[in-house]
Design a protein around this motif. Sequence first.
Motif, PDB file in Angstrom:
ATOM      1  N   ALA A  86       0.835  -1.204   0.000  1.00 52.15           N
ATOM      2  CA  ALA A  86       0.000   0.000   0.000  1.00 52.15           C
ATOM      3  C   ALA A  86       0.869   1.254   0.000  1.00 52.15           C
ATOM      4  N   LEU A  87       1.957   1.232   0.762  1.00 53.59           N
ATOM      5  CA  LEU A  87       2.872   2.371   0.777  1.00 53.59           C
ATOM      6  C   LEU A  87       3.532   2.555  -0.585  1.00 53.59           C
ATOM      7  N   LYS A  88       3.942   1.444  -1.206  1.00 53.79           N
ATOM      8  CA  LYS A  88       4.552   1.531  -2.532  1.00 53.79           C
ATOM      9  C   LYS A  88       3.537   2.045  -3.551  1.00 53.79           C
ATOM     10  N   GLY A  89       2.291   1.579  -3.456  1.00 59.88           N
ATOM     11  CA  GLY A  89       1.246   2.064  -4.363  1.00 59.88           C
ATOM     12  C   GLY A  89       0.996   3.556  -4.202  1.00 59.88           C
ATOM     13  N   TYR A  90       0.999   4.014  -2.965  1.00 57.44           N
ATOM     14  CA  TYR A  90       0.831   5.439  -2.675  1.00 57.44           C
ATOM     15  C   TYR A  90       1.974   6.239  -3.297  1.00 57.44           C
ATOM     16  N   ALA A  91       3.195   5.780  -3.086  1.00 64.29           N
ATOM     17  CA  ALA A  91       4.362   6.471  -3.648  1.00 64.29           C
ATOM     18  C   ALA A  91       4.321   6.445  -5.174  1.00 64.29           C
ATOM     19  N   TYR A  92       3.891   5.322  -5.749  1.00 65.06           N
ATOM     20  CA  TYR A  92       3.812   5.198  -7.203  1.00 65.06           C
ATOM     21  C   TYR A  92       2.806   6.192  -7.781  1.00 65.06           C
ATOM     22  N   LEU A 127       5.298  11.908   0.792  1.00 59.30           N
ATOM     23  CA  LEU A 127       4.740  13.085   0.124  1.00 59.30           C
ATOM     24  C   LEU A 127       5.763  14.217   0.087  1.00 59.30           C
ATOM     25  N   ASN A 128       6.427  14.471   1.204  1.00 56.73           N
ATOM     26  CA  ASN A 128       7.433  15.539   1.246  1.00 56.73           C
ATOM     27  C   ASN A 128       8.606  15.237   0.325  1.00 56.73           C
ATOM     28  N   LEU A 129       9.044  13.976   0.273  1.00 51.85           N
ATOM     29  CA  LEU A 129      10.139  13.605  -0.623  1.00 51.85           C
ATOM     30  C   LEU A 129       9.763  13.831  -2.082  1.00 51.85           C
ATOM     31  N   VAL A 130       8.537  13.486  -2.445  1.00 52.85           N
ATOM     32  CA  VAL A 130       8.085  13.697  -3.826  1.00 52.85           C
ATOM     33  C   VAL A 130       8.035  15.178  -4.150  1.00 52.85           C
ATOM     34  N   MET A 131       7.449  15.958  -3.248  1.00 55.47           N
ATOM     35  CA  MET A 131       7.338  17.402  -3.498  1.00 55.47           C
ATOM     36  C   MET A 131       8.715  18.053  -3.577  1.00 55.47           C
ATOM     37  N   ASP A 132       9.638  17.692  -2.667  1.00 51.56           N
ATOM     38  CA  ASP A 132      10.983  18.250  -2.699  1.00 51.56           C
ATOM     39  C   ASP A 132      11.725  17.832  -3.961  1.00 51.56           C
TER      40      ASP A 132
END
Length: 180
Positions: free
Chosen positions: A25-31, A72-77
């Motif tokens: 689920a975490l990987k799906g969210y990140a994907y 989320l923060n890693l993606v935005m950064d």
Amino acid sequence: MTGTSEGGEADGTALARLLAARGSALKGYAYLLCGDAALAEDLVQEALVRALGSRRARSVEHLESYVRKVILNLVMDGTRRRTRWLRIRPLFVMPTEPTEDEGSTSAVRLTVRDALLGLSPRQRACVVLRYYEDRSVAGIAEELGCGEGTVKRHLHDARRTLADMLRELDTTAEKVGHGV
């Protein structure tokens, strides 16, 4: 200090349990946020490492939400850094098309992924948080550190963009299917 959570469980054990129970689920969210499977795995790993070193997420119950916030923060950064880099990068390099694993993905998934990748990072984050995470507008605004009106605007623009993109892709697929 031994690094235990409030319930006496070692932080590494809590993370291992979280990964076993909710890793996909975490990987799906990140994907959904980044659109790349390998990058999604890296984001989850980085978030877990940061959670292990943090004292904010001390209970197992809060660990998953903390890891999701870090992702989320890693993606935005990362998007901000990439945007800055693209401004100064020479534009003679053509971007490569994503490869398609025909055995494990469906046309619908690829279409939705491509449509999501066509959104701005903020719009994509709002869509994922609203429709994948089932968050309220107020919750999204708090998560992204912006106003509710901004979230509503991003969701409105994203829905319009997604509808146009999906309609266009559907029309193109229909023409190809009929041999036009």
